[in-house]
Motif scaffolding. Structure first.
Motif, PDB file in Angstrom:
ATOM      1  N   ALA A 184       0.817  -1.217   0.000  1.00  0.00           N
ATOM      2  CA  ALA A 184       0.000   0.000   0.000  1.00  0.00           C
ATOM      3  C   ALA A 184       0.846   1.260   0.000  1.00  0.00           C
ATOM      4  O   ALA A 184       1.979   1.280   0.499  1.00  0.00           O
ATOM      5  CB  ALA A 184      -0.935   0.010   1.216  1.00  0.00           C
ATOM      6  N   THR A 185       0.269   2.298  -0.580  1.00  0.00           N
ATOM      7  CA  THR A 185       0.747   3.671  -0.432  1.00  0.00           C
ATOM      8  C   THR A 185      -0.379   4.450   0.213  1.00  0.00           C
ATOM      9  O   THR A 185      -1.482   4.518  -0.339  1.00  0.00           O
ATOM     10  CB  THR A 185       1.092   4.300  -1.800  1.00  0.00           C
ATOM     11  OG1 THR A 185       2.163   3.571  -2.400  1.00  0.00           O
ATOM     12  CG2 THR A 185       1.509   5.754  -1.630  1.00  0.00           C
ATOM     13  N   GLU A 228      -4.629  -2.188  12.556  1.00  0.00           N
ATOM     14  CA  GLU A 228      -5.541  -3.331  12.513  1.00  0.00           C
ATOM     15  C   GLU A 228      -4.999  -4.418  11.588  1.00  0.00           C
ATOM     16  O   GLU A 228      -5.125  -5.617  11.883  1.00  0.00           O
ATOM     17  CB  GLU A 228      -6.921  -2.877  12.032  1.00  0.00           C
ATOM     18  CG  GLU A 228      -7.962  -3.983  12.008  1.00  0.00           C
ATOM     19  CD  GLU A 228      -9.311  -3.502  11.495  1.00  0.00           C
ATOM     20  OE1 GLU A 228     -10.161  -4.367  11.193  1.00  0.00           O
ATOM     21  OE2 GLU A 228      -9.514  -2.283  11.399  1.00  0.00           O
ATOM     22  N   VAL A 229      -4.391  -4.030  10.493  1.00  0.00           N
ATOM     23  CA  VAL A 229      -3.782  -5.001   9.577  1.00  0.00           C
ATOM     24  C   VAL A 229      -2.666  -5.756  10.292  1.00  0.00           C
ATOM     25  O   VAL A 229      -2.579  -6.996  10.214  1.00  0.00           O
ATOM     26  CB  VAL A 229      -3.230  -4.303   8.318  1.00  0.00           C
ATOM     27  CG1 VAL A 229      -2.468  -5.307   7.451  1.00  0.00           C
ATOM     28  CG2 VAL A 229      -4.360  -3.677   7.517  1.00  0.00           C
ATOM     29  N   LEU A 230      -1.802  -5.024  10.988  1.00  0.00           N
ATOM     30  CA  LEU A 230      -0.702  -5.670  11.695  1.00  0.00           C
ATOM     31  C   LEU A 230      -1.213  -6.599  12.793  1.00  0.00           C
ATOM     32  O   LEU A 230      -0.670  -7.694  12.992  1.00  0.00           O
ATOM     33  CB  LEU A 230       0.224  -4.611  12.300  1.00  0.00           C
ATOM     34  CG  LEU A 230       0.900  -3.653  11.307  1.00  0.00           C
ATOM     35  CD1 LEU A 230       1.805  -2.681  12.051  1.00  0.00           C
ATOM     36  CD2 LEU A 230       1.691  -4.425  10.257  1.00  0.00           C
ATOM     37  N   PRO A 272       0.722  -9.755   6.600  1.00  0.00           N
ATOM     38  CA  PRO A 272       1.941  -9.034   6.216  1.00  0.00           C
ATOM     39  C   PRO A 272       1.608  -7.744   5.463  1.00  0.00           C
ATOM     40  O   PRO A 272       0.703  -7.723   4.623  1.00  0.00           O
ATOM     41  CB  PRO A 272       2.675 -10.029   5.315  1.00  0.00           C
ATOM     42  CG  PRO A 272       2.194 -11.369   5.772  1.00  0.00           C
ATOM     43  CD  PRO A 272       0.752 -11.171   6.144  1.00  0.00           C
ATOM     44  N   LEU A 273       2.333  -6.682   5.780  1.00  0.00           N
ATOM     45  CA  LEU A 273       2.079  -5.367   5.188  1.00  0.00           C
ATOM     46  C   LEU A 273       3.398  -4.713   4.813  1.00  0.00           C
ATOM     47  O   LEU A 273       4.327  -4.656   5.621  1.00  0.00           O
ATOM     48  CB  LEU A 273       1.331  -4.479   6.196  1.00  0.00           C
ATOM     49  CG  LEU A 273       1.153  -3.010   5.823  1.00  0.00           C
ATOM     50  CD1 LEU A 273       0.213  -2.860   4.627  1.00  0.00           C
ATOM     51  CD2 LEU A 273       0.627  -2.207   7.019  1.00  0.00           C
ATOM     52  N   VAL A 274       3.467  -4.215   3.588  1.00  0.00           N
ATOM     53  CA  VAL A 274       4.618  -3.428   3.138  1.00  0.00           C
ATOM     54  C   VAL A 274       4.095  -2.110   2.588  1.00  0.00           C
ATOM     55  O   VAL A 274       3.200  -2.090   1.739  1.00  0.00           O
ATOM     56  CB  VAL A 274       5.434  -4.168   2.058  1.00  0.00           C
ATOM     57  CG1 VAL A 274       6.575  -3.277   1.541  1.00  0.00           C
ATOM     58  CG2 VAL A 274       6.000  -5.478   2.603  1.00  0.00           C
ATOM     59  N   LEU A 275       4.649  -1.001   3.067  1.00  0.00           N
ATOM     60  CA  LEU A 275       4.248   0.323   2.607  1.00  0.00           C
ATOM     61  C   LEU A 275       5.276   0.873   1.634  1.00  0.00           C
ATOM     62  O   LEU A 275       6.484   0.665   1.806  1.00  0.00           O
ATOM     63  CB  LEU A 275       4.074   1.271   3.796  1.00  0.00           C
ATOM     64  CG  LEU A 275       2.960   0.904   4.779  1.00  0.00           C
ATOM     65  CD1 LEU A 275       2.879   1.934   5.901  1.00  0.00           C
ATOM     66  CD2 LEU A 275       1.616   0.789   4.070  1.00  0.00           C
ATOM     67  N   THR A 331       6.544  -1.422  10.170  1.00  0.00           N
ATOM     68  CA  THR A 331       6.431  -2.465   9.148  1.00  0.00           C
ATOM     69  C   THR A 331       7.551  -2.285   8.142  1.00  0.00           C
ATOM     70  O   THR A 331       8.432  -1.443   8.328  1.00  0.00           O
ATOM     71  CB  THR A 331       5.044  -2.393   8.471  1.00  0.00           C
ATOM     72  OG1 THR A 331       4.841  -3.558   7.684  1.00  0.00           O
ATOM     73  CG2 THR A 331       4.903  -1.145   7.601  1.00  0.00           C
ATOM     74  N   SER A 332       7.547  -3.046   7.066  1.00  0.00           N
ATOM     75  CA  SER A 332       8.568  -2.905   6.028  1.00  0.00           C
ATOM     76  C   SER A 332       8.207  -1.761   5.088  1.00  0.00           C
ATOM     77  O   SER A 332       7.025  -1.516   4.816  1.00  0.00           O
ATOM     78  CB  SER A 332       8.714  -4.211   5.241  1.00  0.00           C
ATOM     79  OG  SER A 332       9.240  -5.235   6.064  1.00  0.00           O
ATOM     80  N   TYR A 333       9.240  -1.085   4.568  1.00  0.00           N
ATOM     81  CA  TYR A 333       9.028   0.065   3.689  1.00  0.00           C
ATOM     82  C   TYR A 333       9.959   0.007   2.486  1.00  0.00           C
ATOM     83  O   TYR A 333      11.100  -0.467   2.589  1.00  0.00           O
ATOM     84  CB  TYR A 333       9.336   1.379   4.427  1.00  0.00           C
ATOM     85  CG  TYR A 333       8.319   1.792   5.452  1.00  0.00           C
ATOM     86  CD1 TYR A 333       7.260   2.628   5.111  1.00  0.00           C
ATOM     87  CD2 TYR A 333       8.428   1.371   6.782  1.00  0.00           C
ATOM     88  CE1 TYR A 333       6.329   3.032   6.057  1.00  0.00           C
ATOM     89  CE2 TYR A 333       7.506   1.769   7.734  1.00  0.00           C
ATOM     90  CZ  TYR A 333       6.455   2.597   7.367  1.00  0.00           C
ATOM     91  OH  TYR A 333       5.534   2.985   8.301  1.00  0.00           O
TER      92      TYR A 333
END
Length: 342
Positions: free
Chosen positions: A125-126, A139-141, A146-149, A159-161
């Motif tokens: 996501a951006t 809430e996602v975490l 898994p979440l990458v911005l 999170t990861s970026y």
């Protein structure tokens, strides 16, 4: 009439075996003779059998889908990010579920909820520029998805970026303007809540500091101000300006229009640099010097980070800041330092 989808049970009845035997044969499981496995696979191919992805996801707790949320499709930047993502996810056997926020907070929150409800294996996501609350990201975490911005940083979210080095990109752009002789450089800022806006502004100020040019608050304009063109027009009529550094190519284009309407020559009187190296930068006259953020690489690296987290939930968080590239065109004069070597 709609053709009935062939199931594992259909294959099992045709060969007089159990559905579990068919399942093991088609999914590489053990306890099935090689002869029987070949018979089952041959019949499955003949009947046009396709696995049911929903049933498989319930068994494996994986959907082989990745959610993507971007502000919009119209910018070339995000289409290149998407191309970079797909270059990785398609090879890994994942499908993308794509949502757009249209830079609206409520729509972004709804998109995250939609993807969580769809049980995607991970999310790229951006965040939108109008978002200053990030409970939906937390809430996602908390759901252990898994979440990458990408592109924009949220200080509150661990999170990861994958981002571009906006500070260095802006510094290089303004440093270049200063080397070509500019000293009174307007900066058109981006949205206040975005990390990209802050970093580009800091890069602008650092370049001034390097060249011992005093910072002048009057040269700073807000890009989201509906009266931006008129304010620039009013300012340049009574104040010396010889350069413009804009948060985006589109804001740079606004400046180009103002200067052109005032009969001010670009780059002889005022040089202009944009950001993101959108296609518009080559369509305008004169062609626009801009900062390339390597969006394809941003997408491919972010997808790789996400796949790492999906495959190993205990893998460490990752961070990548991509080096930018200043692409010089005819909206700026030649670098004075480069000229001295000719």
């Amino acid at each position: 009439m709609k053709k009935k989808r062939v199931s594992i049970t259909d294959i099992a009845k045709a060969l007089n075996v159990t559905p579990s035997t068919v399942s093991r044969a088609l999914n590489g499981g053990g306890k099935v003779s090689e002869k029987k496995k070949q018979q089952i696979q041959a019949l499955a191919k003949e009947l046009g059998y396709r696995p049911n992805p929903i049933a498989r996801s319930l068994v494996e707790n994986k959907t082989q889908t990745i959610g993507l949320i971007i502000p919009e499709f119209t910018h070339h930047f995000y289409s290149r990010v998407l191309a970079g993502i797909e270059s990785v996810t398609s090879k890994a056997g994942y499908q993308l579920l794509i949502c757009t926020s249209n830079e609206k907070k409520r729509q972004e929150i709804k998109s995250f909820q939609t993807l969580l409800d769809a049980r995607v294996d991970g999310i790229l996501a951006t965040v939108c520029k109008k978002n200053d609350e990030f409970g939906h990201l937390q809430e996602v975490l908390e759901s252990e998805t898994p979440l990458v911005l990408m592109d924009r940083i949220c200080e509150e979210i661990e999170t990861s970026y994958v981002i571009s080095d906006d500070f260095e990109g802006a510094f290089q752009a303004v440093d270049f303007l200063l080397q070509t002789g500019c000293t009174q450089i307007i900066h058109i800022k981006g949205p206040k809540v975005l990390s990209t806006s802050f970093n580009r502004f800091m890069g602008y100020k650092e370049a001034l500091r390097k060249h011992q040019i005093p910072y002048n608050e009057e040269l700073i304009f807000e890009g989201n101000d509906p009266e931006l063109p008129e304010k620039i027009r009013t300012y340049i009529k009574t104040n010396p300006v010889d350069g413009v550094f804009a948060y985006s190519d589109y804001l740079a284009f606004e400046a180009v229009n103002v200067l052109r309407n005032e009969g001010i020559s670009i780059p002889d009187k005022v040089a202009i640099v944009g950001y993101a190296d959108e296609p518009i930068s080559t369509y305008v006259t004169p062609q626009l010097t801009s900062v390339n953020q390597r969006p394809f690489d941003m997408g491919s690296i972010a997808a790789g980070f996400l796949l790492n987290q999906i495959q190993d939930p205990n893998s460490p968080l990752e961070f990548k800041s991509l080096k930018t590239e200043l692409v010089t065109r005819s909206s700026t004069k030649k670098n004075q330092l480069a000229r001295s070597w000719e």
